[in-house]
Design a protein around this motif. Structure first.
Motif, short mmCIF file in Angstrom:
data_model
loop_
_atom_site.label_atom_id
_atom_site.label_comp_id
_atom_site.label_asym_id
_atom_site.label_seq_id
_atom_site.Cartn_x
_atom_site.Cartn_y
_atom_site.Cartn_z
N ASP A 464 0.86 -1.19 0.00
CA ASP A 464 0.00 0.00 0.00
C ASP A 464 0.89 1.24 0.00
O ASP A 464 1.47 1.60 1.02
CB ASP A 464 -0.90 0.00 1.24
CG ASP A 464 -1.92 1.14 1.21
OD1 ASP A 464 -1.82 2.00 0.31
OD2 ASP A 464 -2.81 1.16 2.07
N GLU A 511 -5.50 -6.28 -3.65
CA GLU A 511 -4.92 -4.95 -3.86
C GLU A 511 -5.95 -3.95 -4.35
O GLU A 511 -5.83 -2.76 -4.06
CB GLU A 511 -3.75 -5.05 -4.84
CG GLU A 511 -2.56 -5.79 -4.27
CD GLU A 511 -1.30 -5.60 -5.10
OE1 GLU A 511 -1.34 -4.78 -6.04
OE2 GLU A 511 -0.30 -6.26 -4.83
N ASN A 512 -6.98 -4.41 -5.07
CA ASN A 512 -7.98 -3.44 -5.54
C ASN A 512 -8.77 -2.85 -4.38
O ASN A 512 -9.31 -1.75 -4.49
CB ASN A 512 -8.92 -4.11 -6.55
CG ASN A 512 -9.73 -5.23 -5.91
OD1 ASN A 512 -9.20 -6.05 -5.18
ND2 ASN A 512 -11.03 -5.26 -6.19
N VAL A 513 -8.83 -3.58 -3.26
CA VAL A 513 -9.47 -3.05 -2.05
C VAL A 513 -8.47 -2.24 -1.25
O VAL A 513 -8.75 -1.13 -0.79
CB VAL A 513 -10.04 -4.20 -1.19
CG1 VAL A 513 -10.58 -3.67 0.13
CG2 VAL A 513 -11.14 -4.94 -1.96
N LYS A 515 -5.75 -0.72 -2.15
CA LYS A 515 -5.23 0.50 -2.77
C LYS A 515 -6.32 1.43 -3.29
O LYS A 515 -6.00 2.41 -3.97
CB LYS A 515 -4.29 0.12 -3.91
CG LYS A 515 -3.02 -0.59 -3.46
CD LYS A 515 -2.11 -0.88 -4.64
CE LYS A 515 -0.82 -1.53 -4.18
NZ LYS A 515 0.11 -1.78 -5.31
N LYS A 516 -7.55 1.16 -3.00
CA LYS A 516 -8.62 2.03 -3.49
C LYS A 516 -8.46 3.42 -2.90
O LYS A 516 -8.42 3.59 -1.68
CB LYS A 516 -9.99 1.45 -3.13
CG LYS A 516 -11.14 2.24 -3.73
CD LYS A 516 -12.49 1.57 -3.49
CE LYS A 516 -13.61 2.37 -4.13
NZ LYS A 516 -14.92 1.74 -3.93
N LEU A 520 -14.39 3.08 0.75
CA LEU A 520 -14.72 1.69 0.42
C LEU A 520 -16.23 1.48 0.43
O LEU A 520 -16.94 2.02 1.27
CB LEU A 520 -14.06 0.73 1.41
CG LEU A 520 -12.53 0.70 1.44
CD1 LEU A 520 -12.05 -0.27 2.52
CD2 LEU A 520 -11.95 0.30 0.09
N GLU A 521 -16.69 0.67 -0.53
CA GLU A 521 -18.09 0.26 -0.51
C GLU A 521 -18.31 -0.73 0.64
O GLU A 521 -17.35 -1.25 1.23
CB GLU A 521 -18.46 -0.40 -1.84
CG GLU A 521 -18.27 0.49 -3.06
CD GLU A 521 -19.20 1.70 -3.05
OE1 GLU A 521 -20.28 1.60 -2.43
OE2 GLU A 521 -18.84 2.72 -3.67
N GLU A 524 -16.64 -4.03 0.16
CA GLU A 524 -15.19 -3.87 0.23
C GLU A 524 -14.74 -3.68 1.68
O GLU A 524 -13.69 -4.19 2.09
CB GLU A 524 -14.76 -2.67 -0.62
CG GLU A 524 -14.99 -2.87 -2.11
CD GLU A 524 -14.76 -1.60 -2.92
OE1 GLU A 524 -14.42 -1.71 -4.10
OE2 GLU A 524 -14.95 -0.49 -2.36
#
Length: 636
Positions: A464, A511-513, A515-516, A520-521, A524
């Protein structure tokens, strides 16, 4: 029996004066008619010594000629048996009726599954022998480099013979057939230069395909004129088959050869490496993989253009090919990476670039690993370490994977880079490899454990980019707070280590969570909330030396009012060490820059902690932390 012997003797005498044939240039029909002329039936005349040497029938040869044959070929018994067999077949074939529909069907069934040229030729000969009683079948393939036609002859006894005919022999019927791409008929087969082959009428057909004449097919058989069409058809089939085999070989070669460098492609190198590793295992020998990377290639491409970069890579590849041994293999592993199974290289000089420097990494089987993928990873990791050392020292460096400490910063970061780069190709997960290595490390001291934990935390923080150095800072803040409330030294050290690993569970968060950049939704966020449990159960639980850190890692996101996660603990249900880390973790998050906001000031961060005291965080711990916060370094 006597009558048959007389007929054979008469035939032998009639044929004995026939001189060895000269190449026939007449059309095929005229040549076939020539074979039917009554000259062959004329009464035998007196045989001179010179004519005896040319005879094609050893039965009628003089004693001196037979002795010479014995001296040359060691035995006459085999020759006599072979000839006797041929004569019996010849007599039978003259009265046999051929079922062409059955023959073509057998031909199709026989040839449809053949994969190699040799198998094809062998199958065709067997069919000819069985169905047409051929004396022999010969196939000649043209070899461009040596400018010759390599003949392989199959006889009806199941034996094979070879001969080589050079294109410079213009008088040889085979060479005439090949050069003119037209059929030639000969009275016998002496021109093949193969001893112990019965001299029978021979038809030579060119093997012509769309790419030209591939060679010749020669058929030895009596009454050959009855099957010209069939033989021509099969000759055409053979030529197309040979063409297809060559095209397949070229396709495979191009598929496994890099067009720029002429080295193996990534796939081709993997295949070669697999074979070499099997050989090393069978022979109980060592095998080294060397990975080369051109230093500053990206800068060369950017400033001088990709054409210049390609020139550098191509030059390096040429040097590699010139210097490796005959049993070494080299391939282009990546865009600018060359992989070699063993190593020898001279530095090169390129206009506008200067001397070409390469970083070199080595991994050896079986010392470093027995696994192919792991060997490649280690070789590439060593190459990246070499790259780092090379830049520092201003020169190329050669690094072996057996020479560095896995937990060294350069080693760990290069390992992460390799795995991230090759994940899709190798199917190796960096986090899993890291945890496996961590849990299998032999801990020799507390300092050793702290070094490993620091390396692991650094690698996790690297996932991250927005939390770089977060684990180290939280560990330092937690240690300071633990000392401020006068905890025993061994507990302070435990909290320091636990804080260092408090986010180790992020190793399992996608990583898509992780590094968002934005909020977050809900789904997520549920994924993110799993990291304390992942850290405790996946990383710490398997390692006996770290199990007492589980409460810190698992519960550092619990809140005093029970609104935290993962188990919604309240108040004193939350371990003291976890409450300390929770305060330190929150504080560093508040003062750190994030994609969606700048880091807060110390005063603002302390105000937020004060507002949440008693609800989210331990009230007494917040008060103590606010007192020491100004003295803590706020550099991130």
């Amino acid at each position: 029996m006597n009558e048959n012997k007389e007929k054979i003797s008469e035939k032998s005498k009639a044929q004995s004066p026939i001189k060895s044939e000269k190449p026939v240039s007449n059309p095929l029909s005229k040549q076939l008619n020539a074979l039917k002329k009554p000259a062959l039936k004329t009464p035998a005349k007196t045989t001179t010594k010179k004519e005896v040497k040319r005879t094609s029938n050893p039965i009628s040869a003089e004693t001196s000629d037979i002795v010479a044959r014995i001296n040359n070929f060691n035995t006459n018994k085999t020759s006599n048996r072979m000839y006797a067999g041929y004569m019996g077949n010849a007599n039978a074939s003259s009265h046999r009726v051929i079922d062409y529909a059955e023959l073509v069907n057998n031909l199709n069934n026989t040839l449809c599954k053949k994969k190699t040229i040799y198998d094809l030729f062998s199958a065709i000969h067997n069919l000819f022998t069985e169905k047409l009683n051929n004396v022999f079948t010969a196939f000649g393939a043209f070899h461009d480099k040596s400018k010759c036609i390599n003949i392989k002859l199959f006889n009806s006894m199941g034996s094979t013979y070879t001969s080589k005919l050079f294109l410079s022999d213009d008088q040889n019927p085979v060479i005439q057939c090949f050069k003119n791409s037209s059929p030639v008929v000969c009275e016998n087969s002496k021109f093949l230069n193969i001893p112990y082959v019965q001299q029978s009428p021979t038809l030579i057909l060119p093997l012509v395909s769309v790419s030209g004449c591939k060679g010749v097919m020669a058929i030895g058989k009596d009454n050959i004129e009855n099957h010209i069409g069939l033989f021509s058809f099969i000759a055409n089939y053979c030529a197309l088959f040979m063409d297809n085999v060559e095209l397949l070989e070229q396709t495979n070669k191009y598929a496994n050869t890099d067009t720029l460098t002429g080295l193996y492609t990534h796939r081709g190198f993997q295949e070669v490496l697999s074979a070499e590793l099997r050989r090393a295992e069978e022979n109980n020998s060592k095998l080294s993989i060397i990975m080369l990377d051109v230093n500053n290639i990206s800068k060369i491409n950017r400033e001088l253009g990709h054409a210049k970069g390609d020139e550098v890579i191509k030059l390096l590849a040429e040097k590699v090919k010139q210097n490796i041994r005959s049993n070494d293999k080299a391939g282009r592993y990546g865009g600018d990476e060359n992989a070699i199974i063993t190593y020898c290289l001279s530095c090169c000089f390129v206009d506008d670039v200067g001397p070409v420097k390469v970083s070199v990494g080595i991994a050896t089987y079986p010392e470093c690993s027995r696994d192919q993928e792991k060997l490649l990873i280690l070789a590439e990791q060593a190459m990246y370490i070499s790259q780092a050392k090379g830049y520092k020292e201003g020169m190329s460096a050669i690094v072996s994977s057996s020479d560095f400490n896995f937990w060294d910063d350069d080693a760990l970061h290069s390992y992460a880079e390799v795995i991230a780069k090759r994940h899709s190709q190798l199917g190796v997960n960096f986090e899993d490899e890291l945890v496996h290595k961590f849990n299998n490390e032999q801990i020799v001291s507390q300092n050793h454990l702290m070094e490993l934990a620091n390396s692991l935390a650094s690698a996790i923080d690297a996932k991250d980019p927005y939390t770089k150095g977060h684990s180290t800072s939280v560990s330092r803040y937690s240690e300071a707070l633990a000392r401020a409330i006068n905890l025993p030294e061994d507990e302070v050290q435990r909290i320091k280590l636990g804080a260092l690993l408090h986010d180790v569970g992020k190793i399992g968060i996608p990583e898509n969570v992780l590094k968002k950049p934005g909020k977050l939704e809900d789904d997520e966020w549920e994924i993110m909330k799993q990291h304390p449990v992942i850290g405790a159960e996946k990383v710490l639980a398997p390692n006996e030396a770290l199990r007492d850190l589980i409460p810190i890692v698992k519960y550092h996101h619990e809140h005093m009012d029970g609104s935290g996660y993962p188990e919604h603990l309240k108040g004193d249900e939350i371990p003291l060490a976890a409450r300390i880390v929770a305060v330190a973790d929150t504080y560093h998050a508040l003062i750190s820059d994030r994609p969606y906001r700048k880091g807060m000031s110390v005063e603002k961060a302390c105000e937020i902690l004060k507002d949440g005291a008693g609800k989210l965080w331990d009230r007494d711990l917040v008060r103590q932390f606010i007192n020491i916060a100004p003295s803590l370094s706020t550099s991130i």
